[in-house]
Design an enzyme around this catalytic site. Structure first.
Site, mmCIF file in Angstrom:
data_model
loop_
_atom_site.group_PDB
_atom_site.id
_atom_site.type_symbol
_atom_site.label_atom_id
_atom_site.label_comp_id
_atom_site.label_asym_id
_atom_site.label_seq_id
_atom_site.Cartn_x
_atom_site.Cartn_y
_atom_site.Cartn_z
ATOM 1 C CE LYS A 194 -2.040 2.603 3.014
ATOM 2 N NZ LYS A 194 -1.810 3.862 2.275
ATOM 3 C CD GLU A 270 13.044 0.499 7.235
ATOM 4 O OE1 GLU A 270 12.819 1.336 6.349
ATOM 5 O OE2 GLU A 270 13.710 -0.519 7.042
ATOM 6 C CB CYS A 304 13.235 9.015 8.060
ATOM 7 S SG CYS A 304 14.186 7.866 7.055
ATOM 8 C CD GLU A 406 9.898 12.770 11.648
ATOM 9 O OE1 GLU A 406 8.761 12.305 11.855
ATOM 10 O OE2 GLU A 406 10.761 12.172 10.987
HETATM 11 P P1 NAD Z 1 2.337 8.143 7.944
HETATM 12 O O1 NAD Z 1 2.628 7.313 9.140
HETATM 13 O O2 NAD Z 1 1.348 9.231 8.045
HETATM 14 O O3 NAD Z 1 1.836 7.223 6.735
HETATM 15 C C1 NAD Z 1 2.622 6.154 6.254
HETATM 16 C C2 NAD Z 1 1.707 5.125 5.625
HETATM 17 O O4 NAD Z 1 0.876 4.553 6.623
HETATM 18 C C3 NAD Z 1 0.771 5.674 4.557
HETATM 19 O O5 NAD Z 1 0.717 4.738 3.503
HETATM 20 C C4 NAD Z 1 -0.564 5.768 5.294
HETATM 21 O O6 NAD Z 1 -1.674 5.660 4.450
HETATM 22 C C5 NAD Z 1 -0.475 4.575 6.213
HETATM 23 N N1 NAD Z 1 -1.285 4.639 7.440
HETATM 24 C C6 NAD Z 1 -1.573 5.738 8.176
HETATM 25 N N2 NAD Z 1 -2.292 5.381 9.267
HETATM 26 C C7 NAD Z 1 -2.451 4.035 9.208
HETATM 27 C C8 NAD Z 1 -3.111 3.076 10.035
HETATM 28 N N3 NAD Z 1 -3.729 3.440 11.172
HETATM 29 N N4 NAD Z 1 -3.085 1.772 9.675
HETATM 30 C C9 NAD Z 1 -2.445 1.394 8.548
HETATM 31 N N5 NAD Z 1 -1.814 2.257 7.717
HETATM 32 C C10 NAD Z 1 -1.806 3.559 8.048
HETATM 33 O O7 NAD Z 1 3.752 8.680 7.461
HETATM 34 P P2 NAD Z 1 4.047 9.687 6.262
HETATM 35 O O8 NAD Z 1 3.578 11.037 6.678
HETATM 36 O O9 NAD Z 1 3.560 9.094 4.993
HETATM 37 O O10 NAD Z 1 5.643 9.651 6.196
HETATM 38 C C11 NAD Z 1 6.475 10.492 6.953
HETATM 39 C C12 NAD Z 1 7.018 9.754 8.152
HETATM 40 O O11 NAD Z 1 7.706 8.591 7.735
HETATM 41 C C13 NAD Z 1 8.031 10.570 8.926
HETATM 42 O O12 NAD Z 1 7.795 10.410 10.304
HETATM 43 C C14 NAD Z 1 9.371 9.925 8.549
HETATM 44 O O13 NAD Z 1 10.402 10.097 9.500
HETATM 45 C C15 NAD Z 1 8.967 8.495 8.404
HETATM 46 N N6 NAD Z 1 9.916 7.731 7.589
HETATM 47 C C16 NAD Z 1 10.755 6.846 8.215
HETATM 48 C C17 NAD Z 1 11.702 6.144 7.467
HETATM 49 C C18 NAD Z 1 12.657 5.178 8.122
HETATM 50 O O14 NAD Z 1 13.315 4.447 7.400
HETATM 51 N N7 NAD Z 1 12.769 5.156 9.436
HETATM 52 C C19 NAD Z 1 11.753 6.327 6.088
HETATM 53 C C20 NAD Z 1 10.876 7.219 5.492
HETATM 54 C C21 NAD Z 1 9.957 7.923 6.254
#
Ligand code: NAD
Length: 502
Positions: A194, A270, A304, A406
């Site tokens: 997804k 992650e 990130c 963050e």
């Molecule tokens: P997010 O958590 O809002 O969304 C990520 C994904 O999760 C999306 O596909 C979203 O639709 C889905 N999602 C949201 N709520 C959900 C739920 N309750 N159940 C299942 N799926 C759900 O994150 P974002 O805003 O898309 O990305 C930014 C974040 O990602 C930042 O915090 C960044 O640091 C982190 N990030 C971490 C890494 C790493 O390797 N540690 C890499 C990239 C991004």
């Protein structure tokens, strides 16, 4: 095929087949009744519609994935056959490189040249690297002699975990999705991906690559949608799923952990970061200014791993502030195809509201705004986009919310320090623990400081340089588990021990 001018055109129109983005389930591109908008972060235009998967379609995808493992050729395939399939997928991406590039740029607003060097290339590299690593994966062997004279041999065997769900964020869409799909598939699993609702386009192209490469139906699936009440929740609560690999915000990771708890599913997380950069007075000054500017502003600070807390040793503090301020102010913000452009838009207006709320909060918390803190004005369609200025704050205590939470934008706080111990202590004073950078020419200091930082990865005199064979992950709120190289193969395999009496 996409035309060259699609990449270069100011309108950043998606290729025609991506106007209505479909799900890919059981080898078929599937439309749904409910659709949502894919909006350009560059100028706010509607790029196209996305077919949102409901619980019934998610269920179809999970059943198709299970069937592919239990009844299809994938479940009986050798690792060599799977590796050949992944190389074929990589070949298709390589051949259709410009289409992938256009989709990624249209969805994210990032400079074309950055996406060309990083995103599409890393997608290809993920498939090729894990295809080759999988072929060299091996088990372990033990000879055992019991006190009563019994002799045993034990050996371990890797088996697929089963049906994997991968949920990815918007910041590096191709990279994040393929980073999970490639190792999961080489280990013999089937996967349902997804992508983020903000960046659905490249996932459809990846599905097309799997289709074109002749990978059997049900092995690789894509479903579109949001988290709660949508495809994300349906995936994480589905009893037919064996493991969930998630990249995104720490808060979302916690929600997913609760959702999978009843099913006791394997998880790999992650998550977010509030990364520290420690700059010692003995650093190579010019190289450090350049390196830090890259780390702060690449992908408009939406990686990130970007440092948002910078500590500079006092003897060079004022000089460093002047140099990094000048660098930030020389950043060229603009259209993705503009020659020499350094920074694109944020991912969306909604995310910009969040970043701007931190710009406001920093002032309320007493920060000095060294540079930025606002929105650039272009006088053209980009004013409908999601741009912000590169921003640097000083003068906040380590306890300030802007130094602890963050932001995920082109922004950092810079503070002086007086000793190595102080720098390490303050860098470690965080709820997160993803990455750190240390800038010094003193070799002993580098080796002394790096292991003391409570993070998953420390870079010395560089940032974001990755060898895909090495472990990657975070501590504390930044995640659980490690992926990369054999660590990915470990996560996506069920290891069985076989014990034989000789
Ligand atoms: P997010 O958590 O809002 O969304 C990520 C994904 O999760 C999306 O596909 C979203 O639709 C889905 N999602 C949201 N709520 C959900 C739920 N309750 N159940 C299942 N799926 C759900 O994150 P974002 O805003 O898309 O990305 C930014 C974040 O990602 C930042 O915090 C960044 O640091 C982190 N990030 C971490 C890494 C790493 O390797 N540690 C890499 C990239 C991004």
């Amino acid at each position: 095929m996409i035309r060259e001018e699609t990449v270069l055109a100011r309108s950043f129109t998606l290729p025609p087949t991506l106007d209505a983005l479909r799900n890919y389930v059981d080898g078929q591109f599937v439309e749904t009744e409910r659709q949502f908008d894919n909006i350009s972060p560059i100028d706010g235009r509607l790029l196209g519609k996305v077919h949102e998967a409901d619980a019934a379609l998610v269920d179809r995808a999970v059943r198709a994935a299970r069937r592919a493992l239990e009844e299809g050729p994938w479940g009986r395939s050798t690792v060599e056959e799977r590796a050949a399939a992944l190389h074929r997928v990589a070949d298709v991406i390589e051949r259709r490189f410009e289409e992938f590039l256009a989709a990624e740029v249209a969805d994210t607003g990032r400079p074309v040249e950055q996406a060309r060097k990083l995103d599409v290339y890393r997608g290809i590299a993920n498939f090729r690297t894990f295809a080759d690593l999988g072929k060299h994966a091996h088990g372990e062997f033990f000879e055992t002699h019991l006190p009563d004279g019994t002799q045993l041999i034990n050996y371990t065997k890797r088996k697929p975990l089963g049906v994997i769900v991968s949920i990815s964020p918007w910041n590096l869409p191709i990279l994040s999705l393929t980073w999970k799909a490639a190792p999961a598939l080489i280990c013999g699993n089937a996967i349902i991906c997804k992508p983020s609702e903000e960046t659905p386009s490249s996932a459809v192209l990846i599905a097309e690559a799997f289709h074109e490469a002749g990978v059997p139906p049900g092995v690789f699936n894509v479903v579109h949608g949001f988290g709660p009440g949508s495809a994300g929740e349906a995936l994480t609560t589905h009893p037919g799923v064996d493991a969930v690999t998630f990249t995104g915000e720490s808060r979302t990771g916690a929600a997913i952990m609760k959702a999978v708890a009843d099913g006791v599913k394997e998880v790999s997380f992650e998550l977010g970061g509030k990364n520290a950069a420690i700059i010692f007075a003995d650093c190579d000054f010019e190289a450090t200014v350049n390196g830090l500017a890259r780390a702060l502003f690449t992908n408009t600070g939406q990686v990130c791993l970007c440092p948002e807390r910078v500590f500079v040793e006092r003897p060079i503090y004022e000089r460093f502030l002047a140099a990094i301020k000048a660098r930030a102010e020389s950043m060229r913000i603009g259209w993705p195809d503009e020659p020499g452009v350094d920074m694109g838009s944020l991912i969306s207006r909604e995310h910009r509201d969040k970043v701007l709320s931190y710009f406001k909060l920093a002032v309320e918390e007493g920060a000095t705004v060294l540079t930025g803190g606002g929105v650039p004005q272009f006088g053209d369609a980009r004013d409908q986009g999601a741009f912000v200025q590169p921003t640097i704050w000083t003068g906040l205590p380590d306890s300030a919310r802007c130094v602890r939470e963050e932001v995920f934008g082109p922004v950092c706080h810079i503070a002086p320090f007086d000793s190595e111990d102080e720098a390490v202590r303050r860098a470690n004073d965080s709820d997160y623990g993803l990455a750190a950078t240390v800038w010094t020419t003193n070799l002993s200091r580098a080796h002394r400081v790096a292991p003391r930082l409570h993070v998953g990865i420390t870079w010395v005199n560089t940032w974001f340089s990755r060898d895909l064979r090495t472990p990657f992950g975070g501590t504390r709120l930044s995640g659980m588990g490690r992926e990369g190289g054999r660590w990915s193969l470990d996560f996506y395999s069920e290891t069985t021990n076989i014990c034989i009496k000789v």
